[in-house]
Design a protein around this motif. Structure first.
Motif, PDB file in Angstrom:
ATOM      1  N   ASP A 265      -3.258  -9.814   9.134  1.00 61.51           N
ATOM      2  CA  ASP A 265      -3.725  -9.759  10.520  1.00 61.51           C
ATOM      3  C   ASP A 265      -4.956  -8.872  10.673  1.00 61.51           C
ATOM      4  O   ASP A 265      -5.806  -9.122  11.534  1.00 61.51           O
ATOM      5  N   SER A 266      -5.053  -7.846   9.838  1.00 66.42           N
ATOM      6  CA  SER A 266      -6.164  -6.889   9.961  1.00 66.42           C
ATOM      7  C   SER A 266      -7.322  -7.203   9.007  1.00 66.42           C
ATOM      8  O   SER A 266      -8.339  -6.511   9.028  1.00 66.42           O
ATOM      9  N   GLY A 267      -7.163  -8.238   8.180  1.00 68.14           N
ATOM     10  CA  GLY A 267      -8.227  -8.602   7.254  1.00 68.14           C
ATOM     11  C   GLY A 267      -8.350  -7.683   6.055  1.00 68.14           C
ATOM     12  O   GLY A 267      -9.419  -7.581   5.457  1.00 68.14           O
ATOM     13  N   ARG A 268      -7.249  -7.015   5.676  1.00 64.52           N
ATOM     14  CA  ARG A 268      -7.263  -6.136   4.506  1.00 64.52           C
ATOM     15  C   ARG A 268      -6.563  -6.824   3.339  1.00 64.52           C
ATOM     16  O   ARG A 268      -5.630  -7.594   3.530  1.00 64.52           O
ATOM     17  N   SER A 269      -6.999  -6.527   2.144  1.00 66.96           N
ATOM     18  CA  SER A 269      -6.377  -7.092   0.953  1.00 66.96           C
ATOM     19  C   SER A 269      -5.081  -6.350   0.642  1.00 66.96           C
ATOM     20  O   SER A 269      -5.089  -5.142   0.384  1.00 66.96           O
ATOM     21  N   PHE A 270      -3.972  -7.069   0.651  1.00 62.50           N
ATOM     22  CA  PHE A 270      -2.687  -6.464   0.299  1.00 62.50           C
ATOM     23  C   PHE A 270      -2.708  -5.976  -1.142  1.00 62.50           C
ATOM     24  O   PHE A 270      -2.205  -4.888  -1.457  1.00 62.50           O
ATOM     25  N   GLN A 271      -3.302  -6.758  -2.031  1.00 65.41           N
ATOM     26  CA  GLN A 271      -3.294  -6.403  -3.450  1.00 65.41           C
ATOM     27  C   GLN A 271      -4.069  -5.125  -3.729  1.00 65.41           C
ATOM     28  O   GLN A 271      -3.704  -4.358  -4.619  1.00 65.41           O
ATOM     29  N   GLU A 272      -5.139  -4.909  -2.990  1.00 63.52           N
ATOM     30  CA  GLU A 272      -5.903  -3.682  -3.184  1.00 63.52           C
ATOM     31  C   GLU A 272      -5.225  -2.487  -2.525  1.00 63.52           C
ATOM     32  O   GLU A 272      -5.315  -1.360  -3.014  1.00 63.52           O
TER      33      GLU A 272
END
Length: 297
Positions: A265-272
Motif C-alpha cells: 500500500d505504501s510502495g515499499r519493497s517488503f524484501q528490502e
C-alpha cells in the motif's frame, strides 16, 4: 562555390521530402508491418518472458509478479514488468512509482524505473486519475498490449514478467498470441475454490500452446505472532497436489505476512524492508529456480 550551393539545395530538398513523407498517412498494412517489426525487435532483445496468471482474483497474483521481479533484480538480472491488467493496474503504486513514461530520441516510451535493474510499464501511468476506469472491449486491449511491446524501449532484458488479469480472457490470450515463447506462472491459494479456477487456467494454456513453467501456492500458512505456530487459514498443500495431478512443476509456497499489505500500500519493497523474512526467502528460492532453469549461465 557552385558545387557547395548544389549540395545545400539537395540537402534542403531531402529534408523537405522527409518532412512531407512523415505527413503522408500510412496505409493500415504499412502500420501493421512496422509494428510487427517493432514487436520482433523488442522481443528479440529479451531472453526470458513469463506471464503471471491466476484463475481468480484475490490470490495475490500482482504481489507475486512484483516480488518475483524484485527478487530477480536483486540477484543482478535486468528485469522488466509489463502490467497488462488493463482494467485493474496496480504495479506502479505497489512499487511507489508515479508519473508518465518519457519519450526517448527514437520516439519510444521508456519504462518507469524502480531501480537500475527494474523498469515498469503499466496503464495506470497513463490515466489522468488513478481511480479512472478503463472501459474497453477486446480490440482496444489487443492494440494496447501490442503497443506495450512495440512502442516501449525495453532494451536488453534477462526477464520480462507480465502481470495478467485474473481469468482466461483477452489479455492472456493476446500475450499467448503475440509472445509465443512466453511461459506461464500460475498463482493460487490452497483452498479448493481457488484451485478449481486454477485448473481452468491450466486448461487454457494447453490449447493456445502457452508453456506452463510452474505453479505457486500463495498465502500458504500464517505464523502466529504470539507462539509462532503455523495457522493454515486457507488449508494446506492444495497447490502442490494440483501441480502433481496436472503434471506441472510446483515452484513453492509463499506464506502470509501481514506486513506485506502495508508495504504494498505504501510502495515499499517488503524484501528490502524484511530481508530475513520467510516470505523473502520463498520469493528468492523461486527466483533461483527461474534463473537456473531458463537463464544462461
Amino acid at each position: 562555390s557552385y558545387r557547395r550551393n548544389i549540395l545545400i539545395n539537395l540537402r534542403i530538398r531531402s529534408f523537405s521530402m522527409a518532412d512531407i513523407m512523415e505527413k503522408v498517412p500510412k496505409s493500415p498494412k504499412q502500420v501493421k508491418e512496422e509494428q510487427d517489426a517493432s514487436v520482433r525487435n523488442s522481443l528479440g532483445r529479451i531472453k526470458n518472458k513469463f506471464i503471471v496468471m491466476s484463475g481468480k482474483g484475490g490470490v495475490g497474483k500482482t504481489s507475486t509478479a512484483v516480488n518475483l521481479s524484485i527478487a530477480l533484480a536483486r540477484k543482478g538480472f535486468q528485469v522488466g514488468i509489463m502490467d497488462v491488467d488493463l482494467h485493474g493496474p496496480d504495479v506502479p503504486r505497489m512499487l511507489g512509482l508515479e508519473g508518465m513514461p518519457d519519450l526517448n530520441s527514437n520516439r519510444k516510451l521508456t519504462p518507469l524505473r524502480y531501480s537500475d535493474r527494474l523498469g515498469v510499464i503499466s496503464m495506470e501511468s497513463f490515466l489522468p486519475k488513478r481511480d479512472d476506469a478503463i472501459i474497453w472491449r477486446g480490440p482496444l486491449k489487443f492494440s494496447a498490449i501490442r503497443q506495450f511491446i512495440a512502442d516501449v524501449e525495453w532494451g536488453d532484458l534477462d526477464f520480462l514478467v507480465i502481470d495478467a488479469p485474473p481469468g482466461t480472457g483477452d489479455e492472456p490470450l493476446t500475450v499467448a498470441q503475440q509472445i509465443p515463447e512466453a511461459q506461464a506462472i500460475i498463482v493460487t491459494t490452497p483452498q479448493e475454490v481457488a484451485l478449481a479456477d486454477v485448473r481452468k487456467s491450466i486448461s487454457f494454456c494447453r490449447p493456445v500452446k502457452l508453456e506452463i513453467f510452474g505453479l505457486v501456492e500463495n498465502m500458504s500458512g500464517l505464523a502466529c505472532p504470539h507462539c509462532g505456530e503455523k495457522i493454515d487459514l486457507f488449508g494446506a498443500g492444495g497447490g502442490e497436489r494440483t501441480a502433481t495431478e496436472m503434471g506441472i512443476r510446483f515452484l513453492g509456497r509463499i506464506p502470509i505476512a501481514p506486513k506485506m499489505v502495508a508495504c504494498g500500500d505504501s510502495g515499499r519493497s517488503f524484501q528490502e524492508s524484511y530481508a530475513d523474512s520467510p516470505v523473502t526467502h520463498a520469493f528468492s528460492a523461486i527466483a533461483d529456480t527461474m534463473a537456473s532453469l531458463v537463464a544462461p549461465p
